[in-house]
Design an enzyme around this catalytic site. Sequence first.
Site, PDB file in Angstrom:
ATOM      1  N   HIS A   1       0.902  -1.155   0.000  1.00 18.95           N
ATOM      2  CA  HIS A   1       0.000   0.000   0.000  1.00 18.95           C
ATOM      3  C   HIS A   1       0.937   1.200   0.000  1.00 18.95           C
ATOM      4  O   HIS A   1       1.441   1.616   1.057  1.00 18.95           O
ATOM      5  CB  HIS A   1      -0.872   0.041   1.257  1.00 18.95           C
ATOM      6  CG  HIS A   1      -1.631  -1.232   1.516  1.00 18.95           C
ATOM      7  ND1 HIS A   1      -2.698  -1.625   0.751  1.00 18.95           N
ATOM      8  CD2 HIS A   1      -1.477  -2.193   2.452  1.00 18.95           C
ATOM      9  CE1 HIS A   1      -3.172  -2.777   1.216  1.00 18.95           C
ATOM     10  NE2 HIS A   1      -2.444  -3.142   2.240  1.00 18.95           N
TER      11      HIS A   1
ATOM     12  N   ARG B   1      -5.213   1.448  12.630  1.00 16.68           N
ATOM     13  CA  ARG B   1      -6.002   1.702  11.434  1.00 16.68           C
ATOM     14  C   ARG B   1      -6.687   3.063  11.481  1.00 16.68           C
ATOM     15  O   ARG B   1      -6.832   3.731  10.451  1.00 16.68           O
ATOM     16  CB  ARG B   1      -7.039   0.583  11.236  1.00 16.68           C
ATOM     17  CG  ARG B   1      -7.563   0.550   9.826  1.00 16.68           C
ATOM     18  CD  ARG B   1      -8.553  -0.575   9.630  1.00 16.68           C
ATOM     19  NE  ARG B   1      -9.841  -0.263  10.239  1.00 16.68           N
ATOM     20  CZ  ARG B   1     -11.000  -0.791   9.847  1.00 16.68           C
ATOM     21  NH1 ARG B   1     -11.024  -1.675   8.863  1.00 16.68           N
ATOM     22  NH2 ARG B   1     -12.123  -0.471  10.445  1.00 16.68           N
TER      23      ARG B   1
ATOM     24  N   HIS C   1     -11.006  -6.197  -1.219  1.00 12.55           N
ATOM     25  CA  HIS C   1     -10.192  -5.877  -0.037  1.00 12.55           C
ATOM     26  C   HIS C   1     -10.120  -7.002   0.980  1.00 12.55           C
ATOM     27  O   HIS C   1      -9.050  -7.375   1.451  1.00 12.55           O
ATOM     28  CB  HIS C   1     -10.694  -4.596   0.641  1.00 12.55           C
ATOM     29  CG  HIS C   1      -9.853  -4.171   1.806  1.00 12.55           C
ATOM     30  ND1 HIS C   1     -10.050  -4.662   3.082  1.00 12.55           N
ATOM     31  CD2 HIS C   1      -8.797  -3.340   1.894  1.00 12.55           C
ATOM     32  CE1 HIS C   1      -9.147  -4.137   3.906  1.00 12.55           C
ATOM     33  NE2 HIS C   1      -8.375  -3.334   3.197  1.00 12.55           N
TER      34      HIS C   1
ATOM     35  N   HIS D   1      -7.108  -9.699   1.237  1.00  8.61           N
ATOM     36  CA  HIS D   1      -6.669  -9.815   2.635  1.00  8.61           C
ATOM     37  C   HIS D   1      -7.555 -10.846   3.331  1.00  8.61           C
ATOM     38  O   HIS D   1      -8.779 -10.751   3.233  1.00  8.61           O
ATOM     39  CB  HIS D   1      -6.926  -8.518   3.410  1.00  8.61           C
ATOM     40  CG  HIS D   1      -6.077  -7.343   3.066  1.00  8.61           C
ATOM     41  ND1 HIS D   1      -6.610  -6.096   2.858  1.00  8.61           N
ATOM     42  CD2 HIS D   1      -4.744  -7.195   2.958  1.00  8.61           C
ATOM     43  CE1 HIS D   1      -5.642  -5.223   2.631  1.00  8.61           C
ATOM     44  NE2 HIS D   1      -4.487  -5.865   2.678  1.00  8.61           N
TER      45      HIS D   1
ATOM     46  N   GLU E   1      -6.268 -11.686   9.005  1.00  7.59           N
ATOM     47  CA  GLU E   1      -5.088 -11.038   9.566  1.00  7.59           C
ATOM     48  C   GLU E   1      -5.210 -10.887  11.074  1.00  7.59           C
ATOM     49  O   GLU E   1      -4.219 -10.935  11.790  1.00  7.59           O
ATOM     50  CB  GLU E   1      -4.901  -9.661   8.902  1.00  7.59           C
ATOM     51  CG  GLU E   1      -3.689  -8.899   9.425  1.00  7.59           C
ATOM     52  CD  GLU E   1      -3.473  -7.571   8.727  1.00  7.59           C
ATOM     53  OE1 GLU E   1      -4.394  -7.117   8.016  1.00  7.59           O
ATOM     54  OE2 GLU E   1      -2.392  -6.998   8.896  1.00  7.59           O
TER      55      GLU E   1
ATOM     56  N   HIS F   1      -1.807 -12.379   4.109  1.00  4.31           N
ATOM     57  CA  HIS F   1      -1.728 -12.622   5.554  1.00  4.31           C
ATOM     58  C   HIS F   1      -2.088 -14.081   5.887  1.00  4.31           C
ATOM     59  O   HIS F   1      -1.216 -14.859   6.193  1.00  4.31           O
ATOM     60  CB  HIS F   1      -2.556 -11.642   6.399  1.00  4.31           C
ATOM     61  CG  HIS F   1      -2.245 -10.208   6.111  1.00  4.31           C
ATOM     62  ND1 HIS F   1      -0.977  -9.689   6.247  1.00  4.31           N
ATOM     63  CD2 HIS F   1      -3.008  -9.180   5.657  1.00  4.31           C
ATOM     64  CE1 HIS F   1      -0.987  -8.416   5.908  1.00  4.31           C
ATOM     65  NE2 HIS F   1      -2.201  -8.073   5.543  1.00  4.31           N
TER      66      HIS F   1
ATOM     67  N   ASP G   1       4.028  -4.515   2.385  1.00  2.00           N
ATOM     68  CA  ASP G   1       2.738  -4.085   2.916  1.00  2.00           C
ATOM     69  C   ASP G   1       2.719  -2.631   3.394  1.00  2.00           C
ATOM     70  O   ASP G   1       2.616  -1.713   2.585  1.00  2.00           O
ATOM     71  CB  ASP G   1       2.332  -5.082   4.019  1.00  2.00           C
ATOM     72  CG  ASP G   1       0.915  -4.924   4.525  1.00  2.00           C
ATOM     73  OD1 ASP G   1       0.250  -3.965   4.129  1.00  2.00           O
ATOM     74  OD2 ASP G   1       0.459  -5.755   5.328  1.00  2.00           O
TER      75      ASP G   1
HETATM   76  C1  NGQ Z   1      -4.929  -2.034   4.671  1.00  4.97           C
HETATM   77  N1  NGQ Z   1      -3.489  -3.053   6.243  1.00  4.97           N
HETATM   78  O1  NGQ Z   1      -5.726  -2.316   3.789  1.00  4.97           O
HETATM   79  O2  NGQ Z   1      -4.157  -1.089   4.555  1.00  4.97           O
HETATM   80  C2  NGQ Z   1      -4.860  -2.895   5.899  1.00  4.97           C
HETATM   81  C3  NGQ Z   1      -5.597  -2.261   7.042  1.00  4.97           C
HETATM   82  C4  NGQ Z   1      -8.031  -2.925   6.970  1.00  4.97           C
HETATM   83  C5  NGQ Z   1      -3.025  -4.205   6.622  1.00  4.97           C
HETATM   84  N2  NGQ Z   1      -3.878  -5.134   6.667  1.00  4.97           N
HETATM   85  C6  NGQ Z   1      -6.993  -1.857   6.728  1.00  4.97           C
HETATM   86  N3  NGQ Z   1      -1.791  -4.466   6.944  1.00  4.97           N
HETATM   87  O3  NGQ Z   1      -7.673  -4.084   7.108  1.00  4.97           O
HETATM   88  O4  NGQ Z   1      -9.181  -2.575   7.002  1.00  4.97           O
HETATM   89 ZN    ZN Z   2      -2.612  -5.002   3.011  1.00  4.24          ZN
END
Ligand code: NGQ
Ligand code: ZN
Length: 466
Positions: free
Chosen positions: A64, A88, A213, A242, A245, A279, A330
Site C-alpha cells: 500500500h 487503522r 479488499h 486480505h 489477519e 496474511h 505491505d
Molecule cells: C490495509 N493493512 O488495507 O491497509 C490494511 C488495514 C483494513 C493491513 N492489513 C486496513 N496491513 O484491514 O481494514
Molecule cells: Zn494489506
Amino acid sequence: MNSPTKSFFAAHALLPDGWRTNVLLQWNDAGTLVAVTPDVRDVPADAMHAAGPVVPGMPNLHSHAFQRAMAGLTEYRANPADSFWSWRELMYRFASRITPDTLGAIARWLYVEMLKAGYTSVCEFHYVHHAADGKRHANPAELAQRVVDAASETGIGMTMLPVLYQYSGFNAQPPRDDQRRFINTAEQFLDLLSALRRARPEHGALRYGVAPHSLRAVSEASLRAVIEGLDALSPGAPVHIHVAEQTAEVDACVAALGARPVQWLLDHFDVSARWCVVHATHVDAKETRALATSGAIAGLCLTTEANLGDGIFPAMDYLDARGAFGIGSDSHIGVDWRAELRLLEYGQRLLRRERNVLASPRTAQVADRLFHGALEGGARATGRAVGALERGARADWIVLDAAHPDIAEKTSDKWLSSVIFCEHGETPVRDVVVGGERVVHDRRHRDEARHYADYRNALAQLLADA
Ligand code: NGQ
Ligand code: ZN
C-alpha cells in the site's frame, strides 16, 4: 529502451538449478531474456560484467504505497489498548490527506527504495481511489494511474490491483465517512479498471489484476462479479485478497458467514494458483492444509504483521504441506526482502525454541529454501514472467557485492544464508537490473536525488496538514 548492451556476464549466477559459473544472460529490446547460458567460454566483447554474484530480483507481492509516508509515526501508545484497530484509525486519518501529487511522490520514492533493496516487481493493492470527501475524480482511475506512472518512472515492474471496497464490516455494514475514498460498486470498479487499462495498457513490465479488499469489505456477489469482469479483460489474471489477519476478523466472519475466512473462501470460490491470500495469519490445521493444496499463494508480510501485532502464520506446517508463499512489505515499516525472510524463520524459532525450522529434507539451508520459495510464489502472484533467470522471463536481477563482509571469502553455497541472516552495515545489494535496464548502480538509483527531494516535499506537506 537504451540498454548499454544486451548481454551480461556473471562469474556466478543463481539459475533455477542452483549456482552456476560463467553465465551469459542475453535479452531482447522488450526486456525479456532470450538465452541464459552457463559455462560459456566466449564472452561477447560488448557484454557487461557483473561486480559480484547474480540472483533473480525479488517480487514484492503486497504494497500500500501511501503508507510508506507514515512509517515511524504510529510507534507510540495512543490509548490504553493499542492495537491493529487503533493503528487503522491513524492510518485512515493519514490516508484522508493524500492527494494525487503526494501519492505519486511517495510511490516514486518507495519504488526507489524497493529497487535499491532488490525488489524488482511490486503488486500494488491500491484502494485510495477518490477525493477525501468521496467525490470521484474526473478520471476515476486518477490515483491508481499515478501509482502506475510511479512504477514506470522508477523502473520497477508492476502488477496493479485496484481494490474493491464496499462495506465497513460483514453483513453489508455501510462504509464509515473515513472510508469514502475507497468505495465503489462492482460496476464502478470494473469501469475504473477498464479506464486504467485503456490509459495505461499492459506491457512486459505492467499487468493488472483485482483486489477485493477482504471478506468483510465486499459481498459474495460482487466478489464473483469482479472476478468475472477481470476474466473478460484478462483471463486468469491475479486476484489478491486480505484474509484472516486479525482474530477479531475471524470471529466476525464466523458470526456472519458461519465459517472461518480461509475456510469460507475455499468453500465458496475456486481458489487456485491465480489467488494471493494476503496474511492468512489465523488458519487452523485444516485450513492450513487446504490452503496449501489449493495452489494459492500465501502473501506473507512479516515485518508489517509483527509491527501490527497480527500473530504468527503457521509457516512450518504450511511449508510441510507444500504451500506456496511470497513476501510483501505491505505497510513499508521496512523495505527489505532479507528482513521478511529472516523474520519468517525467526517467528518459528521463537515459537518452537528450535533452529533452522523451515529447512526441508531436500534443502537443508533455510535461506535457500525461503529465497527460492519467495521467488516462485511471489512471481506467480504478480501474474508476470519473473522470478527466475531463464529464457522467456523478464531480465530482472540483483548483483550482490562480492566484497561485502558477509560474502567475501565464502563459497557460493553460503551466500544466500549470509545475505539473508546477516545484517552488517550497508546492504549487499549492489546493482539492480529490471527489464534489462540497470536502474541501481553501486547502491544508487539512477534518479534517486530527484525522487527523494519530491518525497520530502510531499511528506512536509502531509505533516503540515496534520
Ligand atoms: C490495509 N493493512 O488495507 O491497509 C490494511 C488495514 C483494513 C493491513 N492489513 C486496513 N496491513 O484491514 O481494514
Ligand atoms: Zn494489506
